[in-house]
Design a protein around this motif. Sequence first.
Motif, PDB file in Angstrom:
ATOM      1  N   VAL A   1       3.376  12.322 -28.354  1.00 16.03           N
ATOM      2  CA  VAL A   1       2.115  13.051 -28.204  1.00 16.03           C
ATOM      3  C   VAL A   1       0.993  12.258 -28.882  1.00 16.03           C
ATOM      4  CG1 VAL A   1       1.062  15.345 -28.230  1.00 16.03           C
ATOM      5  CG2 VAL A   1       3.526  15.146 -28.415  1.00 16.03           C
ATOM      6  N   ASN A   2       0.959  10.962 -28.569  1.00 15.95           N
ATOM      7  CA  ASN A   2      -0.058  10.110 -29.205  1.00 15.95           C
ATOM      8  C   ASN A   2      -0.818   9.207 -28.243  1.00 15.95           C
ATOM      9  OD1 ASN A   2       2.448   8.624 -28.970  1.00 15.95           O
ATOM     10  ND2 ASN A   2       1.569   7.051 -30.273  1.00 15.95           N
ATOM     11  N   THR A   3      -0.287   8.938 -27.053  1.00 13.42           N
ATOM     12  CA  THR A   3      -1.012   8.039 -26.143  1.00 13.42           C
ATOM     13  C   THR A   3      -2.067   8.837 -25.373  1.00 13.42           C
ATOM     14  OG1 THR A   3       0.751   8.304 -24.494  1.00 13.42           O
ATOM     15  CG2 THR A   3       0.847   6.365 -25.906  1.00 13.42           C
ATOM     16  N   ASN A   4      -3.017   9.375 -26.112  1.00 15.05           N
ATOM     17  CA  ASN A   4      -4.034  10.242 -25.514  1.00 15.05           C
ATOM     18  C   ASN A   4      -4.855   9.523 -24.449  1.00 15.05           C
ATOM     19  OD1 ASN A   4      -3.071  11.994 -27.415  1.00 15.05           O
ATOM     20  ND2 ASN A   4      -5.040  12.462 -28.338  1.00 15.05           N
ATOM     21  N   ILE A   5      -5.118   8.254 -24.657  1.00 17.76           N
ATOM     22  CA  ILE A   5      -5.958   7.502 -23.719  1.00 17.76           C
ATOM     23  C   ILE A   5      -5.116   6.850 -22.627  1.00 17.76           C
ATOM     24  CG2 ILE A   5      -5.976   5.236 -24.849  1.00 17.76           C
ATOM     25  CD1 ILE A   5      -9.040   5.243 -24.456  1.00 17.76           C
ATOM     26  N   GLY A   6      -3.804   7.121 -22.635  1.00 14.37           N
ATOM     27  CA  GLY A   6      -2.905   6.521 -21.655  1.00 14.37           C
ATOM     28  C   GLY A   6      -2.401   5.166 -22.118  1.00 14.37           C
ATOM     29  N   HIS A   7      -1.465   4.631 -21.338  1.00 10.26           N
ATOM     30  CA  HIS A   7      -0.844   3.357 -21.684  1.00 10.26           C
ATOM     31  C   HIS A   7      -1.684   2.178 -21.205  1.00 10.26           C
ATOM     32  CE1 HIS A   7       2.995   5.216 -22.897  1.00 10.26           C
ATOM     33  NE2 HIS A   7       2.810   6.046 -21.888  1.00 10.26           N
ATOM     34  N   GLN A   8      -1.774   1.198 -22.054  1.00 10.69           N
ATOM     35  CA  GLN A   8      -2.366  -0.107 -21.709  1.00 10.69           C
ATOM     36  C   GLN A   8      -3.801   0.012 -21.195  1.00 10.69           C
ATOM     37  OE1 GLN A   8       0.448  -1.598 -23.381  1.00 10.69           O
ATOM     38  NE2 GLN A   8      -0.507  -3.241 -22.209  1.00 10.69           N
ATOM     39  N   HIS A   9      -4.586   0.887 -21.792  1.00  5.97           N
ATOM     40  CA  HIS A   9      -5.978   0.990 -21.352  1.00  5.97           C
ATOM     41  C   HIS A   9      -6.659  -0.358 -21.579  1.00  5.97           C
ATOM     42  CE1 HIS A   9     -10.084   2.245 -20.781  1.00  5.97           C
ATOM     43  NE2 HIS A   9      -9.680   3.459 -20.449  1.00  5.97           N
ATOM     44  N   PRO A  10      -7.249  -0.948 -20.549  1.00  2.00           N
ATOM     45  CA  PRO A  10      -7.744  -2.333 -20.674  1.00  2.00           C
ATOM     46  C   PRO A  10      -8.822  -2.506 -21.738  1.00  2.00           C
ATOM     47  CG  PRO A  10      -8.436  -1.335 -18.589  1.00  2.00           C
ATOM     48  CD  PRO A  10      -7.404  -0.429 -19.176  1.00  2.00           C
ATOM     49  N   ARG A  11      -9.647  -1.485 -21.972  1.00  7.21           N
ATOM     50  CA  ARG A  11     -10.701  -1.634 -22.977  1.00  7.21           C
ATOM     51  C   ARG A  11     -10.128  -1.677 -24.390  1.00  7.21           C
ATOM     52  NH1 ARG A  11     -15.725   2.313 -21.606  1.00  7.21           N
ATOM     53  NH2 ARG A  11     -16.496   1.280 -23.489  1.00  7.21           N
ATOM     54  N   VAL A  12      -9.062  -0.914 -24.627  1.00  6.47           N
ATOM     55  CA  VAL A  12      -8.442  -0.926 -25.954  1.00  6.47           C
ATOM     56  C   VAL A  12      -7.639  -2.210 -26.159  1.00  6.47           C
ATOM     57  CG1 VAL A  12      -6.985   0.339 -27.569  1.00  6.47           C
ATOM     58  CG2 VAL A  12      -8.356   1.591 -25.896  1.00  6.47           C
ATOM     59  N   VAL A  13      -6.916  -2.615 -25.133  1.00  6.47           N
ATOM     60  CA  VAL A  13      -6.172  -3.871 -25.224  1.00  6.47           C
ATOM     61  C   VAL A  13      -7.124  -5.036 -25.480  1.00  6.47           C
ATOM     62  CG1 VAL A  13      -4.728  -5.503 -23.946  1.00  6.47           C
ATOM     63  CG2 VAL A  13      -4.274  -3.050 -23.795  1.00  6.47           C
ATOM     64  N   ALA A  14      -8.238  -5.062 -24.769  1.00  3.05           N
ATOM     65  CA  ALA A  14      -9.215  -6.149 -24.948  1.00  3.05           C
ATOM     66  C   ALA A  14      -9.790  -6.143 -26.357  1.00  3.05           C
ATOM     67  CB  ALA A  14     -10.328  -6.020 -23.911  1.00  3.05           C
TER      68      ALA A  14
ATOM     69  N   VAL B   1     -11.920   2.144 -32.716  1.00  2.00           N
ATOM     70  CA  VAL B   1     -13.302   2.058 -32.224  1.00  2.00           C
ATOM     71  C   VAL B   1     -13.315   2.048 -30.697  1.00  2.00           C
ATOM     72  CG1 VAL B   1     -15.343   0.567 -32.094  1.00  2.00           C
ATOM     73  CG2 VAL B   1     -14.193   0.923 -34.291  1.00  2.00           C
ATOM     74  N   ALA B   2     -12.459   1.225 -30.100  1.00  2.07           N
ATOM     75  CA  ALA B   2     -12.427   1.141 -28.643  1.00  2.07           C
ATOM     76  C   ALA B   2     -11.944   2.451 -28.027  1.00  2.07           C
ATOM     77  CB  ALA B   2     -11.522  -0.010 -28.210  1.00  2.07           C
ATOM     78  N   THR B   3     -10.956   3.088 -28.654  1.00  5.81           N
ATOM     79  CA  THR B   3     -10.428   4.344 -28.122  1.00  5.81           C
ATOM     80  C   THR B   3     -11.470   5.445 -28.158  1.00  5.81           C
ATOM     81  OG1 THR B   3      -8.151   3.791 -28.751  1.00  5.81           O
ATOM     82  CG2 THR B   3      -8.672   6.122 -28.456  1.00  5.81           C
ATOM     83  N   ILE B   4     -12.091   5.640 -29.304  1.00  7.29           N
ATOM     84  CA  ILE B   4     -13.072   6.716 -29.447  1.00  7.29           C
ATOM     85  C   ILE B   4     -14.270   6.479 -28.532  1.00  7.29           C
ATOM     86  CG2 ILE B   4     -14.657   7.851 -31.056  1.00  7.29           C
ATOM     87  CD1 ILE B   4     -12.581   7.201 -33.280  1.00  7.29           C
ATOM     88  N   THR B   5     -14.739   5.235 -28.499  1.00  7.08           N
ATOM     89  CA  THR B   5     -15.884   4.901 -27.649  1.00  7.08           C
ATOM     90  C   THR B   5     -15.555   5.143 -26.179  1.00  7.08           C
ATOM     91  OG1 THR B   5     -16.635   3.248 -29.255  1.00  7.08           O
ATOM     92  CG2 THR B   5     -17.509   3.081 -27.012  1.00  7.08           C
ATOM     93  N   THR B   6     -14.385   4.692 -25.749  1.00  8.22           N
ATOM     94  CA  THR B   6     -13.984   4.870 -24.349  1.00  8.22           C
ATOM     95  C   THR B   6     -13.802   6.334 -24.011  1.00  8.22           C
ATOM     96  OG1 THR B   6     -12.911   2.697 -24.363  1.00  8.22           O
ATOM     97  CG2 THR B   6     -12.240   4.250 -22.640  1.00  8.22           C
ATOM     98  N   MET B   7     -13.184   7.086 -24.901  1.00  6.59           N
ATOM     99  CA  MET B   7     -13.001   8.518 -24.652  1.00  6.59           C
ATOM    100  C   MET B   7     -14.340   9.225 -24.479  1.00  6.59           C
ATOM    101  SD  MET B   7      -9.824   9.398 -27.247  1.00  6.59           S
ATOM    102  CE  MET B   7      -9.683  11.125 -26.766  1.00  6.59           C
ATOM    103  N   ALA B   8     -15.319   8.840 -25.296  1.00  7.86           N
ATOM    104  CA  ALA B   8     -16.643   9.450 -25.182  1.00  7.86           C
ATOM    105  C   ALA B   8     -17.332   9.048 -23.888  1.00  7.86           C
ATOM    106  CB  ALA B   8     -17.495   9.068 -26.390  1.00  7.86           C
ATOM    107  N   GLU B   9     -17.297   7.762 -23.561  1.00 11.02           N
ATOM    108  CA  GLU B   9     -18.020   7.268 -22.393  1.00 11.02           C
ATOM    109  C   GLU B   9     -17.366   7.697 -21.081  1.00 11.02           C
ATOM    110  OE1 GLU B   9     -18.399   3.058 -22.881  1.00 11.02           O
ATOM    111  OE2 GLU B   9     -19.881   3.235 -24.501  1.00 11.02           O
ATOM    112  N   GLU B  10     -16.049   7.870 -21.071  1.00  5.63           N
ATOM    113  CA  GLU B  10     -15.351   8.222 -19.838  1.00  5.63           C
ATOM    114  C   GLU B  10     -15.050   9.720 -19.724  1.00  5.63           C
ATOM    115  OE1 GLU B  10     -11.949   5.736 -19.173  1.00  5.63           O
ATOM    116  OE2 GLU B  10     -13.111   3.879 -19.293  1.00  5.63           O
ATOM    117  N   GLY B  11     -15.530  10.505 -20.679  1.00  5.39           N
ATOM    118  CA  GLY B  11     -15.353  11.953 -20.598  1.00  5.39           C
ATOM    119  C   GLY B  11     -13.903  12.392 -20.670  1.00  5.39           C
ATOM    120  N   ILE B  12     -13.094  11.698 -21.474  1.00  6.34           N
ATOM    121  CA  ILE B  12     -11.658  11.968 -21.497  1.00  6.34           C
ATOM    122  C   ILE B  12     -11.344  13.281 -22.196  1.00  6.34           C
ATOM    123  CG2 ILE B  12      -9.480  11.113 -22.466  1.00  6.34           C
ATOM    124  CD1 ILE B  12     -10.445   8.278 -21.733  1.00  6.34           C
TER     125      ILE B  12
END
Length: 463
Positions: A68-81, A340-351
Amino acid sequence: MTTTDDVPTVSAAELVAGRRAYELDRRHVFHSWSAQAGLAPMTITKAEGCYVWDGEGSRLLDFSSQMVNTNIGHQHPRVVAAIVEQAQKLCTIAPSHVNDARSEAARLISERTPGDLDKVFFTNGGAEAVEHAVRMARLHTGRRKVLSRYRSYHGGTDTAVNITGDPRRWANDYGDAGVVHFFGPFLYRSRFYADTQEQECERALAHLDEVVAMEGPGQIAAIILESVPGTAGIMVPPPGYLRGVREICDRHGIVFIADEVMSGFGRTGRWFAIEHAQGGDGESDPVVPDLITFAKGVNSGYVPLGGVAISAEIAASFDERTYPGGLTYSGHPLATAAAVATITTMAEEGIVENAARVGAEVIGPGLAELARRHPSVGEVRGIGMFWAIELVRDRATREPLAPYGGTSESMNTVVAECKRLGLLPFANYNRIHAVPPLIITDEQARAGLAILDEALEVADRSR
């Protein structure tokens, strides 16, 4: 949102590598929470979005989000980058030094915490966060006792596992940790003979108030609660309960610790689950704990990270005296860059909003329909992307399909059927939890519900 189903299959080389990994695992790896001899763990060869691929090359819809931790999904390219970019710039540095990833992660977290919880102490995971939150509370108050509810989980380290209120505590509990357990609200299996959520809330708070009185308010450093208990059963507290706990703490000078390790960072459709205890608009009259522990969803587990968000008053306790605790990897650059990448992406993509909408419009109604169709379902409950299916042998007696603290052949068969049909579930005792990544689409959610529908026929027959 990266949720495409158009992904490559597992290659022959990946299958060979997976088999080699399994052989080495069984030869050398010591697994947690397990008797080692009978283990046959699933091999995961790759993952993307809401899917994982097992050692046989089969694709499974991940309805567990792993732990119950991969909230943004697996291998999100923005987080990996972001991890790659940080590794190329600064892989690691001692926590005594400032690094920009840690500073920015602390800012982003503080912007989302309620009230004045604007200081962040970083750990490597949730259990350490709980350890340090309790240490802060004890030092701040000069008291030792900590109160925690039964049916809770707070981590596997020494203090955290003693605070835990489920059977994983038993083998580690010698009764000397300064922890007292109490019953929290859980209407389906009420300890208070309640008929309504209002009664359950009122009686649970009266029970807690009495436990505090019997234990000595001046001896109690903290009350720690999962804002929504997770592994123990996803029991959303009734309206008014967390506010009542806050009032009890205020009355006696007790620190209120909200454990958001599992429920935080969008899992319930809000950044933090305790926001659901606020006023009807989610903005007014907030319930503000003194400390919040977090981990898991803060960076979806891409690099281990946890922490404690600290109120101004408790942070001030250590303005002139040293805080006696620290970690070599506190605020590790790779981990905080991922945050930083996770929180930013979640905010920008409306996750977070997606979790709230899909939970309310697809998963919640879909599970309610399953409950109507399957006599093995005693109750479904949850919020956002955080749901539990309580499986029973008899709806009238509510006898669970597996005993508390254990499993059963019936439950094992249901889980195996889910996997055979292409779904990776989260199972605990007599429950299946529906806790997919927060990026899940309506179509994927319905596909997962369809598999659950078919698998529950096995539960119906095995009662």
